[in-house]
Design an enzyme around this catalytic site. Structure first.
Site, PDB file in Angstrom:
ATOM      1  N   SER A 166      -3.842  -7.634  -0.297  1.00  0.00           N
ATOM      2  CA  SER A 166      -2.863  -6.718  -0.895  1.00  0.00           C
ATOM      3  C   SER A 166      -1.615  -6.769  -0.032  1.00  0.00           C
ATOM      4  O   SER A 166      -1.673  -7.153   1.141  1.00  0.00           O
ATOM      5  CB  SER A 166      -3.437  -5.297  -0.874  1.00  0.00           C
ATOM      6  OG  SER A 166      -2.451  -4.341  -1.177  1.00  0.00           O
ATOM      7  N   TYR A 194      -8.187   1.984   2.584  1.00  0.00           N
ATOM      8  CA  TYR A 194      -7.745   0.785   1.858  1.00  0.00           C
ATOM      9  C   TYR A 194      -6.897  -0.108   2.762  1.00  0.00           C
ATOM     10  O   TYR A 194      -7.127  -1.325   2.859  1.00  0.00           O
ATOM     11  CB  TYR A 194      -6.946   1.219   0.629  1.00  0.00           C
ATOM     12  CG  TYR A 194      -6.577   0.108  -0.329  1.00  0.00           C
ATOM     13  CD1 TYR A 194      -7.486  -0.332  -1.284  1.00  0.00           C
ATOM     14  CD2 TYR A 194      -5.319  -0.494  -0.291  1.00  0.00           C
ATOM     15  CE1 TYR A 194      -7.148  -1.334  -2.180  1.00  0.00           C
ATOM     16  CE2 TYR A 194      -4.978  -1.497  -1.174  1.00  0.00           C
ATOM     17  CZ  TYR A 194      -5.893  -1.911  -2.128  1.00  0.00           C
ATOM     18  OH  TYR A 194      -5.548  -2.921  -3.011  1.00  0.00           O
TER      19      TYR A 194
END
Ligand code: NAD
Length: 260
Positions: A142, A155
């Site tokens: 990401s 995350y």
């Protein structure tokens, strides 16, 4: 060059993983798809990929938070296809909350699914790649592997972690014709992002429309969501011969987000 090879794509019943599965099937790759969802819908996806592209596609419902199920999935893939040529670690979940309120079970699940699952799939795939002296491991990380955002502690930790894991395995496999890289997407409008819009609105005290405009797309200079087709194209490039010297790194596909 890719036709007839086998790719395992975790979390490919939806979103980015499904987009990569479609892109790979179009190029003639046989697939193991994985992820949760309605059994009939998954079978429609599986059979659809097979019929549309003339490849073999099997579904394995292994839970990426369970090492024994991951190991069984990798063994199953190798027994059906004679090895694992390409591994895409894509399964992932998100939770948005201030750290002092972050549910500890969510922290554990995010680290297990977004990070530890890649360790388990990789350790099982590597012997096949080493023996064939060819392989591709693509970790869907990401932009949050490169920069942080508030309220996404687990995350961001998992995605920074997978970038470190990527570099390490790239070094271990460099002499075995096998590359290991991350793709770092910006925001893609998948169920994972749709689900976090209400929580982000709550955490920041703003409306959902403001989250899309002022939080999600504010980070992306292109002011549009990245598409799953763009990510499938990046994954295919990393599988190509042209990318044989690209290893241990990340390709940011985030509309300029991390150029800020
Ligand atoms: P998604 O929710 O559409 O898809 C996630 C997939 O993972 C689904 O197939 C789901 O069933 C599967 N999955 C979830 N938990 C699982 C488990 N325990 N075991 C097996 N499968 C499981 O999400 P997405 O947006 O397509 O995300 C895919 C990956 O891309 C994730 O790693 C995510 O962090 C990353 N990513 C997404 C975005 C985005 O904006 N959507 C941006 C950057 C990175």
């Amino acid at each position: 060059m890719l036709k007839g090879k086998c790719a395992v794509i975790t979390g490919s019943t939806s979103g980015i993983g499904l987009g990569i599965a479609e892109g790979f099937a179009k190029e003639g790759l046989n697939l193991v798809i994985n992820g949760f969802g309605d059994a009939a819908e998954i079978e429609t996806i599986r059979a659809g990929l097979e019929h549309k592209h003339g490849v073999k596609v099997i579904y394995d419902g292994a839970d990426m938070s369970k090492p024994d199920q991951i190991e069984a999935m990798m063994k199953n893939a190798a027994s059906v296809f004679g090895g694992v040529d390409i591994l895409v670690n894509n399964a992932g979940i998100q939770n948005v909350a201030p750290v002092e309120e972050f549910p500890t079970a969510k922290w554990d699940a995010i680290i297990a699914i977004n990070l530890s699952s890649a360790f388990h799939t990789t350790r099982c795939a590597v012997p096949y790649m080493k023996s064939k002296k060819w392989g591709r491991i693509i970790n869907v990380a990401s932009a949050h592997a490169l920069v942080a955002s508030p309220f996404k502690s687990a995350y961001v930790a998992s995605k920074h972690g997978i970038l470190g894991f990527t570099k390490t395995i790239a070094l271990e496999l460099a002499e075995f014709g096998t590359t290991v890289n991350c793709i770092c997407p910006g925001y893609v409008l998948t169920p994972l992002v749709e689900k976090q819009i209400p929580d982000t609105a709550k955490a920041r005290g703003i409306t959902e429309e403001e989250v899309i405009k002022n939080v999600l797309l504010a980070a992306q200079p292109t002011k549009r969501f990245v598409t799953t087709e763009e990510l499938a194209g990046t994954a295919l490039f990393l599988c190509s011969d042209s990318a044989a010297s690209i290893t241990g790194t990340s390709i940011a596909v985030e509309g300029g987000w991390t150029a800020h």
